[in-house]
Design a protein around this motif. Structure first.
Motif, PDB file in Angstrom:
ATOM      1  N   MET A  90       0.832  -1.207   0.000  1.00  0.00           N
ATOM      2  CA  MET A  90       0.000   0.000   0.000  1.00  0.00           C
ATOM      3  C   MET A  90       0.869   1.260   0.000  1.00  0.00           C
ATOM      4  O   MET A  90       0.573   2.236  -0.689  1.00  0.00           O
ATOM      5  CB  MET A  90      -0.953   0.011   1.196  1.00  0.00           C
ATOM      6  N   TYR A  91       1.949   1.235   0.778  1.00  0.00           N
ATOM      7  CA  TYR A  91       2.878   2.371   0.788  1.00  0.00           C
ATOM      8  C   TYR A  91       3.453   2.594  -0.613  1.00  0.00           C
ATOM      9  O   TYR A  91       3.569   3.728  -1.077  1.00  0.00           O
ATOM     10  CB  TYR A  91       3.999   2.142   1.807  1.00  0.00           C
ATOM     11  N   ASN A  92       3.806   1.506  -1.299  1.00  0.00           N
ATOM     12  CA  ASN A  92       4.372   1.636  -2.639  1.00  0.00           C
ATOM     13  C   ASN A  92       3.369   2.282  -3.595  1.00  0.00           C
ATOM     14  O   ASN A  92       3.745   3.106  -4.437  1.00  0.00           O
ATOM     15  CB  ASN A  92       4.832   0.274  -3.169  1.00  0.00           C
ATOM     16  N   GLU A  93       2.101   1.935  -3.456  1.00  0.00           N
ATOM     17  CA  GLU A  93       1.065   2.573  -4.287  1.00  0.00           C
ATOM     18  C   GLU A  93       0.989   4.075  -3.993  1.00  0.00           C
ATOM     19  O   GLU A  93       0.827   4.890  -4.907  1.00  0.00           O
ATOM     20  CB  GLU A  93      -0.290   1.900  -4.075  1.00  0.00           C
ATOM     21  N   LEU A  94       1.091   4.447  -2.721  1.00  0.00           N
ATOM     22  CA  LEU A  94       1.105   5.857  -2.333  1.00  0.00           C
ATOM     23  C   LEU A  94       2.274   6.582  -2.982  1.00  0.00           C
ATOM     24  O   LEU A  94       2.117   7.671  -3.540  1.00  0.00           O
ATOM     25  CB  LEU A  94       1.183   5.998  -0.811  1.00  0.00           C
ATOM     26  N   VAL A  95       3.466   5.982  -2.936  1.00  0.00           N
ATOM     27  CA  VAL A  95       4.655   6.607  -3.522  1.00  0.00           C
ATOM     28  C   VAL A  95       4.469   6.795  -5.031  1.00  0.00           C
ATOM     29  O   VAL A  95       4.777   7.856  -5.574  1.00  0.00           O
ATOM     30  CB  VAL A  95       5.927   5.782  -3.215  1.00  0.00           C
ATOM     31  N   LYS A  96       3.950   5.772  -5.702  1.00  0.00           N
ATOM     32  CA  LYS A  96       3.744   5.889  -7.151  1.00  0.00           C
ATOM     33  C   LYS A  96       2.768   7.023  -7.474  1.00  0.00           C
ATOM     34  O   LYS A  96       3.016   7.813  -8.390  1.00  0.00           O
ATOM     35  CB  LYS A  96       3.257   4.563  -7.734  1.00  0.00           C
ATOM     36  N   LEU A  97       1.698   7.144  -6.709  1.00  0.00           N
ATOM     37  CA  LEU A  97       0.753   8.243  -6.914  1.00  0.00           C
ATOM     38  C   LEU A  97       1.394   9.596  -6.618  1.00  0.00           C
ATOM     39  O   LEU A  97       1.195  10.566  -7.356  1.00  0.00           O
ATOM     40  CB  LEU A  97      -0.471   8.080  -6.015  1.00  0.00           C
ATOM     41  N   ALA A  98       2.157   9.656  -5.533  1.00  0.00           N
ATOM     42  CA  ALA A  98       2.758  10.915  -5.100  1.00  0.00           C
ATOM     43  C   ALA A  98       3.740  11.465  -6.125  1.00  0.00           C
ATOM     44  O   ALA A  98       3.988  12.677  -6.161  1.00  0.00           O
ATOM     45  CB  ALA A  98       3.461  10.729  -3.761  1.00  0.00           C
ATOM     46  N   HIS A  99       4.295  10.603  -6.967  1.00  0.00           N
ATOM     47  CA  HIS A  99       5.285  11.050  -7.944  1.00  0.00           C
ATOM     48  C   HIS A  99       4.702  11.248  -9.335  1.00  0.00           C
ATOM     49  O   HIS A  99       5.431  11.542 -10.276  1.00  0.00           O
ATOM     50  CB  HIS A  99       6.482  10.089  -7.963  1.00  0.00           C
ATOM     51  N   LYS A 100       3.383  11.122  -9.459  1.00  0.00           N
ATOM     52  CA  LYS A 100       2.720  11.477 -10.731  1.00  0.00           C
ATOM     53  C   LYS A 100       2.589  12.994 -10.773  1.00  0.00           C
ATOM     54  O   LYS A 100       2.348  13.641  -9.748  1.00  0.00           O
ATOM     55  CB  LYS A 100       1.337  10.820 -10.820  1.00  0.00           C
ATOM     56  N   ASP A 101       2.751  13.561 -11.941  1.00  0.00           N
ATOM     57  CA  ASP A 101       2.732  15.018 -12.074  1.00  0.00           C
ATOM     58  C   ASP A 101       1.518  15.677 -11.424  1.00  0.00           C
ATOM     59  O   ASP A 101       1.628  16.716 -10.799  1.00  0.00           O
ATOM     60  CB  ASP A 101       2.780  15.417 -13.555  1.00  0.00           C
ATOM     61  N   ALA A 102       0.362  15.051 -11.527  1.00  0.00           N
ATOM     62  CA  ALA A 102      -0.863  15.641 -10.990  1.00  0.00           C
ATOM     63  C   ALA A 102      -0.864  15.732  -9.474  1.00  0.00           C
ATOM     64  O   ALA A 102      -1.606  16.536  -8.897  1.00  0.00           O
ATOM     65  CB  ALA A 102      -2.079  14.845 -11.455  1.00  0.00           C
ATOM     66  N   TYR A 103      -0.018  14.928  -8.794  1.00  0.00           N
ATOM     67  CA  TYR A 103      -0.056  14.871  -7.339  1.00  0.00           C
ATOM     68  C   TYR A 103       1.240  15.292  -6.653  1.00  0.00           C
ATOM     69  O   TYR A 103       1.363  15.183  -5.439  1.00  0.00           O
ATOM     70  CB  TYR A 103      -0.390  13.452  -6.884  1.00  0.00           C
ATOM     71  N   ILE A 104       2.220  15.772  -7.412  1.00  0.00           N
ATOM     72  CA  ILE A 104       3.517  16.129  -6.831  1.00  0.00           C
ATOM     73  C   ILE A 104       3.313  17.075  -5.638  1.00  0.00           C
ATOM     74  O   ILE A 104       2.607  18.076  -5.724  1.00  0.00           O
ATOM     75  CB  ILE A 104       4.432  16.804  -7.876  1.00  0.00           C
ATOM     76  N   GLY A 105       3.934  16.733  -4.514  1.00  0.00           N
ATOM     77  CA  GLY A 105       3.868  17.571  -3.316  1.00  0.00           C
ATOM     78  C   GLY A 105       2.706  17.285  -2.395  1.00  0.00           C
ATOM     79  O   GLY A 105       2.718  17.662  -1.234  1.00  0.00           O
ATOM     80  N   MET A 106       1.693  16.576  -2.864  1.00  0.00           N
ATOM     81  CA  MET A 106       0.511  16.333  -2.043  1.00  0.00           C
ATOM     82  C   MET A 106       0.802  15.391  -0.878  1.00  0.00           C
ATOM     83  O   MET A 106       0.222  15.499   0.182  1.00  0.00           O
ATOM     84  CB  MET A 106      -0.614  15.751  -2.899  1.00  0.00           C
ATOM     85  N   PHE A 107       1.741  14.446  -1.051  1.00  0.00           N
ATOM     86  CA  PHE A 107       2.011  13.437  -0.028  1.00  0.00           C
ATOM     87  C   PHE A 107       3.364  13.643   0.649  1.00  0.00           C
ATOM     88  O   PHE A 107       3.894  12.743   1.244  1.00  0.00           O
ATOM     89  CB  PHE A 107       1.957  12.030  -0.643  1.00  0.00           C
ATOM     90  N   SER A 108       3.916  14.822   0.564  1.00  0.00           N
ATOM     91  CA  SER A 108       5.193  15.133   1.203  1.00  0.00           C
ATOM     92  C   SER A 108       4.941  15.659   2.607  1.00  0.00           C
ATOM     93  O   SER A 108       3.874  16.143   2.914  1.00  0.00           O
ATOM     94  CB  SER A 108       5.957  16.182   0.391  1.00  0.00           C
ATOM     95  N   THR A 109       5.971  15.591   3.413  1.00  0.00           N
ATOM     96  CA  THR A 109       5.884  16.113   4.771  1.00  0.00           C
ATOM     97  C   THR A 109       6.501  17.483   4.824  1.00  0.00           C
ATOM     98  O   THR A 109       7.431  17.787   4.173  1.00  0.00           O
ATOM     99  CB  THR A 109       6.598  15.158   5.749  1.00  0.00           C
TER     100      THR A 109
END
Length: 109
Positions: A90-109
């Motif tokens: 599940m974490y890996n799926e989050l990372v893959k989404l977080a690095h898509k252009d549409a979501y960059i920065g949304m899942f960063s701390t």
């Protein structure tokens, strides 16, 4: 007014290669602990060595914040021990989404 600190991205083995010299957050499974180094398996099955940690790792999984110092090395700043039922898939799926252009920065701390 002080500026906002740069976001710290969540990474797996593949994406951490983009962040040499920068802070990242890596969730991983502990493989081996030996003389101040911790060998881990990332959510996308890469092998990484964590160096410089001061507190003990407990359990099977950890979230590590540190600086990428080589293609397979992170200098630890801190870590959090995670529950033994943590899902790296599940974490890996989050990372893959977080690095898509549409979501960059949304899942960063």
């Amino acid at each position: 007014m002080a500026g906002i600190d740069e976001a710290i991205p969540r990474v797996n083995f593949e994406t951490m290669q983009r962040y040499h010299g920068r802070k990242v957050i890596l969730c991983c499974q502990i493989s081996q602990i030996d003389n101040g180094t911790v060998r881990v398996t990332t959510s996308d099955k890469g092998e990484v060595t964590i160096v410089g940690g001061s507190s003990p790792y407990e359990g099977r999984f950890a979230e590590v914040m540190g600086t990428v110092v080589g293609p397979t090395n992170i200098q630890e700043l801190e870590h959090t021990n995670l529950s033994d039922n943590f899902s790296l898939d599940m974490y890996n799926e989050l990372v893959k989404l977080a690095h898509k252009d549409a979501y960059i920065g949304m899942f960063s701390t």
